[in-house]
Design an enzyme around this catalytic site. Structure first.
Site, PDB file in Angstrom:
ATOM      1  CB  CYS A  11      -0.536   9.323  16.764  1.00  0.00           C
ATOM      2  SG  CYS A  11      -1.267  10.846  17.344  1.00  0.00           S
ATOM      3  CB  CYS A  85      -1.692   5.180  12.799  1.00  0.00           C
ATOM      4  SG  CYS A  85      -0.380   5.318  11.598  1.00  0.00           S
ATOM      5  CB  CYS A  89      -0.125   4.978   7.901  1.00  0.00           C
ATOM      6  SG  CYS A  89      -0.295   5.565   9.585  1.00  0.00           S
TER       7      CYS A  89
END
Length: 137
Positions: A11, A85, A89
């Site tokens: 996250c 996120c 990522c």
């Protein structure tokens, strides 16, 4: 996947959702899953309301430290579970990605964080089933 799958929870701040998810997976998997968590912009400490909500379940996350997400951490993981996120990522072919849409506990009251915590536990139990791992409790 190897005999002990590796799961990474990601996250933004690695201070709430991903910490709770990692703690539940560690607790429920009984050492049969390698567990990591990280954030794209880690906070300085774990959310104290998340700590309290997890303490109510008998799991202590007060000593956990938010960690910066690296490409190497993603590459070492069989399953990467993102929690808000977005596109920050890293992506590696052959890695399984899941996106869990969960409210962010940052700034939320204990009742709200309890709801998020319970949703995370339910999802972690489902993940264990998918991985073929029977929860220890």
């Amino acid at each position: 996947m190897s005999s002990a799958p590796s799961v990474l929870f990601v996250c933004v701040h690695n201070a709430g959702r991903s910490q709770m998810a990692a703690a539940f997976l560690i607790h429920l998997a009984g050492g049969r899953v390698r567990v990591r968590s990280a954030g794209t912009a880690p906070a300085g400490s774990v959310n104290p309301v998340a700590v309290e909500a997890m303490r109510e379940t008998g799991i202590d996350i007060s000593a956990r430290i938010p960690t910066l997400l690296t490409a190497g951490t993603v590459e070492l993981s069989d399953v990467v579970i993102t929690m808000g996120c977005g596109d920050t990522c890293p992506y590696f072919p052959g890695t399984r990605y899941l996106d869990w849409q969960l409210d962010d506990p940052a700034g939320a009251d204990l009742a709200t964080v309890r709801r998020i915590r319970d949703d995370i536990e339910r999802r972690v139990r489902g993940l264990l089933t998918e991985l073929g791992v029977t929860p220890t409790v």
